[in-house]
Design an enzyme around this catalytic site. Sequence first.
Site, mmCIF file in Angstrom:
data_model
loop_
_atom_site.group_PDB
_atom_site.id
_atom_site.type_symbol
_atom_site.label_atom_id
_atom_site.label_comp_id
_atom_site.label_asym_id
_atom_site.label_seq_id
_atom_site.Cartn_x
_atom_site.Cartn_y
_atom_site.Cartn_z
ATOM 1 N N GLY A 83 0.832 -1.201 0.000
ATOM 2 C CA GLY A 83 0.000 0.000 0.000
ATOM 3 C C GLY A 83 0.862 1.245 0.000
ATOM 4 C CD GLU A 84 4.038 2.710 3.128
ATOM 5 O OE1 GLU A 84 4.949 3.279 2.478
ATOM 6 O OE2 GLU A 84 4.267 2.070 4.181
#
Length: 354
Positions: free
Chosen positions: A318-319
């Site tokens: 993610g991120e």
Amino acid sequence: MELLKRSIAAIQPLNENVYEQANERLANQARPAGSLGMLEAVSARLAAIFGTLDVRLTHKVIITCAGDHGVTEEGVSLFPQEVTPQMVFNFVNGGASINVLGKHAGARVIAADLGVNFDFDPSLPIFHKKVAKGTANLARVPAMTREQAEQSVAAGIEIVNELIAEGPLEMLGTGDMGIGNTTPSSAVIAAFSGIAVDKLTGRGTGIGDAALANKIRVIEQALALHRPDPKDPMDVLAKVGGFEIGGLAGLVIGAAAAGIPVVCDGLIATAGALIACELAPAAKAYLFASHRSVEVGHRFMHERLDVAPLLDLQFRLGEGTGAAIAMELLDAATRILCDIKTFEEVAIADAQKK
């Protein structure tokens, strides 16, 4: 809701004339037709978005939307909720994976608090868009009210508008941070698709078999209890979504309304993109899927959206990390279209046309 309605109405179709010109140029370049695969389609669509064959993606931003989730009470994640604000500080301090990959891609990385269960100092250089301190436990009650769902989507649109007010913006990447957020994301695609929960729920942070079985049970319980309406995307978001998922949806709609391409990251960012495109189907023309996550539900999201991911790197972070990597491919795609010479330009006989 007024901002959302105005933004959806503002989304314009792509420039078909430029799209045709781009495809004609690609077909006449001094190389075998179709030999650069997906990058050809990407380059033509970027040209149609910007209305020119010479696209320059100079100003890029990745927004990492953060939020907490009451469903963590059900033991669906390996990590405690306290990790979410700690990671927001890491983003601000430039020490996270997305900071490193975003810098390499030439993109600014900015965190956005949509619903972290923490009081950030107002001077912290993030987008302060908190709807509430985390969603409710969707296994027991709806994750949020409909008004909160609408507020989270509006917040994403506001972020885009604020970025544009600051200066040029030519590409937006979307990413996420939120302990427990693969659970609502899996619930979102299950609600829309009707596919059995056990077929589209993954291990998130790396949970074991028993915890995975519990996670599947939790999602099934939430869907049975709340019965989110797949024909009403805001109802799905409100009943089984997350504040950062709503913010991610708003980013897609806001960018599309401004004629800006969006490259979305993994499972959670794509859940936001799915909500966005269910609300505003015209937004899909501006959406690029960066990669295919190891989370099993991600494939079903891509199939629902009818988009092909550019990469499969076995990411599950993610991120916005996948978006950052894909931005470099999108940069390359712009140069393919504009800079590769045609047979005519280099005076080479085109054997394919003989």
